[in-house]
Write a protein that holds these residues in place. Structure first.
Motif, PDB file in Angstrom:
ATOM      1  N   VAL A   9      40.821  27.747  31.723  1.00 25.84           N
ATOM      2  CA  VAL A   9      40.225  29.027  32.093  1.00 25.84           C
ATOM      3  C   VAL A   9      38.879  28.805  32.774  1.00 25.84           C
ATOM      4  O   VAL A   9      38.011  28.107  32.247  1.00 25.84           O
ATOM      5  CB  VAL A   9      40.045  29.924  30.848  1.00 25.84           C
ATOM      6  CG1 VAL A   9      39.426  31.257  31.217  1.00 25.84           C
ATOM      7  CG2 VAL A   9      41.383  30.111  30.138  1.00 25.84           C
ATOM      8  N   GLY A  10      38.732  29.430  33.932  1.00 25.28           N
ATOM      9  CA  GLY A  10      37.474  29.368  34.663  1.00 25.28           C
ATOM     10  C   GLY A  10      37.012  30.759  35.033  1.00 25.28           C
ATOM     11  O   GLY A  10      37.742  31.738  34.859  1.00 25.28           O
ATOM     12  N   SER A  11      35.802  30.854  35.554  1.00 20.51           N
ATOM     13  CA  SER A  11      35.265  32.159  35.918  1.00 20.51           C
ATOM     14  C   SER A  11      35.819  32.658  37.252  1.00 20.51           C
ATOM     15  O   SER A  11      35.889  33.858  37.484  1.00 20.51           O
ATOM     16  CB  SER A  11      33.736  32.112  35.972  1.00 20.51           C
ATOM     17  OG  SER A  11      33.325  31.163  36.936  1.00 20.51           O
ATOM     18  N   ARG A  12      36.246  31.750  38.139  1.00 24.69           N
ATOM     19  CA  ARG A  12      36.823  32.145  39.433  1.00 24.69           C
ATOM     20  C   ARG A  12      38.283  31.741  39.584  1.00 24.69           C
ATOM     21  O   ARG A  12      39.032  32.401  40.273  1.00 24.69           O
ATOM     22  CB  ARG A  12      36.004  31.563  40.580  1.00 24.69           C
ATOM     23  CG  ARG A  12      34.619  32.212  40.684  1.00 24.69           C
ATOM     24  CD  ARG A  12      33.815  31.620  41.791  1.00 24.69           C
ATOM     25  NE  ARG A  12      33.449  30.261  41.397  1.00 24.69           N
ATOM     26  CZ  ARG A  12      33.246  29.268  42.228  1.00 24.69           C
ATOM     27  NH1 ARG A  12      33.362  29.442  43.510  1.00 24.69           N
ATOM     28  NH2 ARG A  12      32.920  28.071  41.778  1.00 24.69           N
ATOM     29  N   LEU A  13      38.656  30.630  38.959  1.00 23.72           N
ATOM     30  CA  LEU A  13      40.026  30.129  39.015  1.00 23.72           C
ATOM     31  C   LEU A  13      40.452  29.668  37.633  1.00 23.72           C
ATOM     32  O   LEU A  13      39.645  29.129  36.879  1.00 23.72           O
ATOM     33  CB  LEU A  13      40.133  28.930  39.961  1.00 23.72           C
ATOM     34  CG  LEU A  13      40.009  29.166  41.449  1.00 23.72           C
ATOM     35  CD1 LEU A  13      40.006  27.826  42.187  1.00 23.72           C
ATOM     36  CD2 LEU A  13      41.128  30.037  41.975  1.00 23.72           C
ATOM     37  N   THR A  14      41.713  29.870  37.329  1.00 20.10           N
ATOM     38  CA  THR A  14      42.294  29.343  36.102  1.00 20.10           C
ATOM     39  C   THR A  14      43.425  28.408  36.503  1.00 20.10           C
ATOM     40  O   THR A  14      44.348  28.814  37.218  1.00 20.10           O
ATOM     41  CB  THR A  14      42.815  30.478  35.203  1.00 20.10           C
ATOM     42  OG1 THR A  14      41.683  31.224  34.726  1.00 20.10           O
ATOM     43  CG2 THR A  14      43.595  29.948  34.014  1.00 20.10           C
ATOM     44  N   GLY A  15      43.320  27.160  36.072  1.00 16.80           N
ATOM     45  CA  GLY A  15      44.369  26.195  36.355  1.00 16.80           C
ATOM     46  C   GLY A  15      45.546  26.407  35.428  1.00 16.80           C
ATOM     47  O   GLY A  15      45.371  26.753  34.258  1.00 16.80           O
ATOM     48  N   VAL A  16      46.750  26.207  35.967  1.00 20.24           N
ATOM     49  CA  VAL A  16      47.976  26.386  35.186  1.00 20.24           C
ATOM     50  C   VAL A  16      48.803  25.112  35.289  1.00 20.24           C
ATOM     51  O   VAL A  16      48.945  24.534  36.369  1.00 20.24           O
ATOM     52  CB  VAL A  16      48.807  27.583  35.704  1.00 20.24           C
ATOM     53  CG1 VAL A  16      50.047  27.794  34.836  1.00 20.24           C
ATOM     54  CG2 VAL A  16      47.966  28.842  35.767  1.00 20.24           C
ATOM     55  N   ALA A  17      49.342  24.689  34.148  1.00 22.83           N
ATOM     56  CA  ALA A  17      50.196  23.500  34.097  1.00 22.83           C
ATOM     57  C   ALA A  17      51.443  23.813  33.285  1.00 22.83           C
ATOM     58  O   ALA A  17      51.446  24.719  32.444  1.00 22.83           O
ATOM     59  CB  ALA A  17      49.450  22.331  33.466  1.00 22.83           C
ATOM     60  N   THR A  30      49.611  25.321  39.522  1.00 23.18           N
ATOM     61  CA  THR A  30      48.901  26.157  40.484  1.00 23.18           C
ATOM     62  C   THR A  30      47.571  26.597  39.886  1.00 23.18           C
ATOM     63  O   THR A  30      47.244  26.243  38.746  1.00 23.18           O
ATOM     64  CB  THR A  30      49.772  27.395  40.838  1.00 23.18           C
ATOM     65  OG1 THR A  30      49.173  28.082  41.943  1.00 23.18           O
ATOM     66  CG2 THR A  30      49.929  28.343  39.665  1.00 23.18           C
ATOM     67  N   THR A  31      46.847  27.363  40.655  1.00 25.70           N
ATOM     68  CA  THR A  31      45.658  28.030  40.137  1.00 25.70           C
ATOM     69  C   THR A  31      45.844  29.529  40.317  1.00 25.70           C
ATOM     70  O   THR A  31      46.521  29.980  41.241  1.00 25.70           O
ATOM     71  CB  THR A  31      44.369  27.577  40.867  1.00 25.70           C
ATOM     72  OG1 THR A  31      44.531  27.767  42.262  1.00 25.70           O
ATOM     73  CG2 THR A  31      44.066  26.123  40.571  1.00 25.70           C
ATOM     74  N   ILE A  32      45.257  30.272  39.407  1.00 29.61           N
ATOM     75  CA  ILE A  32      45.321  31.729  39.413  1.00 29.61           C
ATOM     76  C   ILE A  32      43.908  32.245  39.702  1.00 29.61           C
ATOM     77  O   ILE A  32      42.950  31.819  39.046  1.00 29.61           O
ATOM     78  CB  ILE A  32      45.758  32.259  38.024  1.00 29.61           C
ATOM     79  CG1 ILE A  32      47.098  31.662  37.593  1.00 29.61           C
ATOM     80  CG2 ILE A  32      45.763  33.773  37.992  1.00 29.61           C
ATOM     81  CD1 ILE A  32      48.279  32.181  38.326  1.00 29.61           C
ATOM     82  N   ALA A  33      43.797  33.154  40.631  1.00 25.89           N
ATOM     83  CA  ALA A  33      42.494  33.751  40.932  1.00 25.89           C
ATOM     84  C   ALA A  33      42.036  34.628  39.768  1.00 25.89           C
ATOM     85  O   ALA A  33      42.853  35.289  39.111  1.00 25.89           O
ATOM     86  CB  ALA A  33      42.575  34.581  42.206  1.00 25.89           C
ATOM     87  N   LEU A  44      50.699  35.575  36.859  1.00 24.53           N
ATOM     88  CA  LEU A  44      51.007  35.043  35.526  1.00 24.53           C
ATOM     89  C   LEU A  44      52.360  35.547  35.033  1.00 24.53           C
ATOM     90  O   LEU A  44      53.129  34.786  34.439  1.00 24.53           O
ATOM     91  CB  LEU A  44      49.908  35.410  34.535  1.00 24.53           C
ATOM     92  CG  LEU A  44      48.618  34.598  34.663  1.00 24.53           C
ATOM     93  CD1 LEU A  44      47.499  35.237  33.864  1.00 24.53           C
ATOM     94  CD2 LEU A  44      48.853  33.174  34.218  1.00 24.53           C
ATOM     95  N   ASP A  45      52.664  36.811  35.290  1.00 26.20           N
ATOM     96  CA  ASP A  45      53.971  37.355  34.906  1.00 26.20           C
ATOM     97  C   ASP A  45      55.097  36.589  35.603  1.00 26.20           C
ATOM     98  O   ASP A  45      56.119  36.264  34.981  1.00 26.20           O
ATOM     99  CB  ASP A  45      54.068  38.841  35.262  1.00 26.20           C
ATOM    100  CG  ASP A  45      53.163  39.728  34.419  1.00 26.20           C
ATOM    101  OD1 ASP A  45      52.666  39.280  33.368  1.00 26.20           O
ATOM    102  OD2 ASP A  45      52.943  40.890  34.839  1.00 26.20           O
ATOM    103  N   ARG A  46      54.919  36.295  36.884  1.00 26.27           N
ATOM    104  CA  ARG A  46      55.944  35.547  37.630  1.00 26.27           C
ATOM    105  C   ARG A  46      56.132  34.147  37.048  1.00 26.27           C
ATOM    106  O   ARG A  46      57.261  33.671  36.893  1.00 26.27           O
ATOM    107  CB  ARG A  46      55.574  35.459  39.108  1.00 26.27           C
ATOM    108  CG  ARG A  46      55.824  36.749  39.869  1.00 26.27           C
ATOM    109  CD  ARG A  46      55.694  36.558  41.372  1.00 26.27           C
ATOM    110  NE  ARG A  46      54.368  36.162  41.797  1.00 26.27           N
ATOM    111  CZ  ARG A  46      53.363  36.989  42.082  1.00 26.27           C
ATOM    112  NH1 ARG A  46      53.553  38.295  41.997  1.00 26.27           N
ATOM    113  NH2 ARG A  46      52.191  36.533  42.467  1.00 26.27           N
TER     114      ARG A  46
END
Length: 149
Positions: A9-17, A30-33, A44-46
């Motif tokens: 979890v980040g303030s601008r991007l959250t990394g996903v693995a 990917t990363t989530i804005a 995230l739902d997708r």
């Protein structure tokens, strides 16, 4: 349990693995804005629909001495939102040094010609993969009294 999704979890991007319990391996997806403190829930739902994880792993940023810091609140809030939205088990894992390790992995891959500078955005996803790898490798989830603060 086989499939887990992990988050840095980040303030601008959250990394996903994505992680696989059978192989005890993980890889960045990917990363989530994050805008105004909220992640892109549609993305995230997708991801949840595509991967059907059984557990969600969230990195909890702690200081070097193991105490919480301001970023810990954001991670806890995100973990609570995930649990409420998806009804899946959510585990908090100590993420100390995961971003530094991800940067080192990126530098090594770049040095080997496997990554380019434009791929730097994947560092957050790689940090999420490291968090998942730690959990899959037997790192304990944080105790419930810590997870519920």
């Amino acid at each position: 349990m086989s499939c887990v999704l992990g988050f840095d979890v980040g303030s601008r991007l959250t990394g996903v693995a994505i992680g696989n319990a059978f192989t005890a391996s993980a890889r960045g997806l990917t990363t989530i804005a994050v805008r105004e403190g909220e992640p892109d829930w549609q993305q995230l739902d997708r991801l949840r629909t595509e991967w059907l994880p059984e557990t969600l792993i969230v990195g909890l940023p702690l200081t070097l001495d193991g105490t919480e810091q301001p970023a810990s609140r954001n991670a806890r809030r995100f973990a609570a939102q995930l649990q409420q939205r998806y009804g899946l088990p959510v585990v908090l894992v100590d993420e100390r040094h995961s971003s530094q390790e991800a940067a080192l992995r990126f530098a090594a891959a770049r040095g080997a010609g496997l990554k380019r500078r434009r791929d730097a955005a994947t560092i957050d996803a790689e940090a999420a993969a490291i968090i998942v790898e730690r959990w899959l490798g037997g790192a304990d989830a944080l105790p419930a009294d810590v997870a519920d603060r």
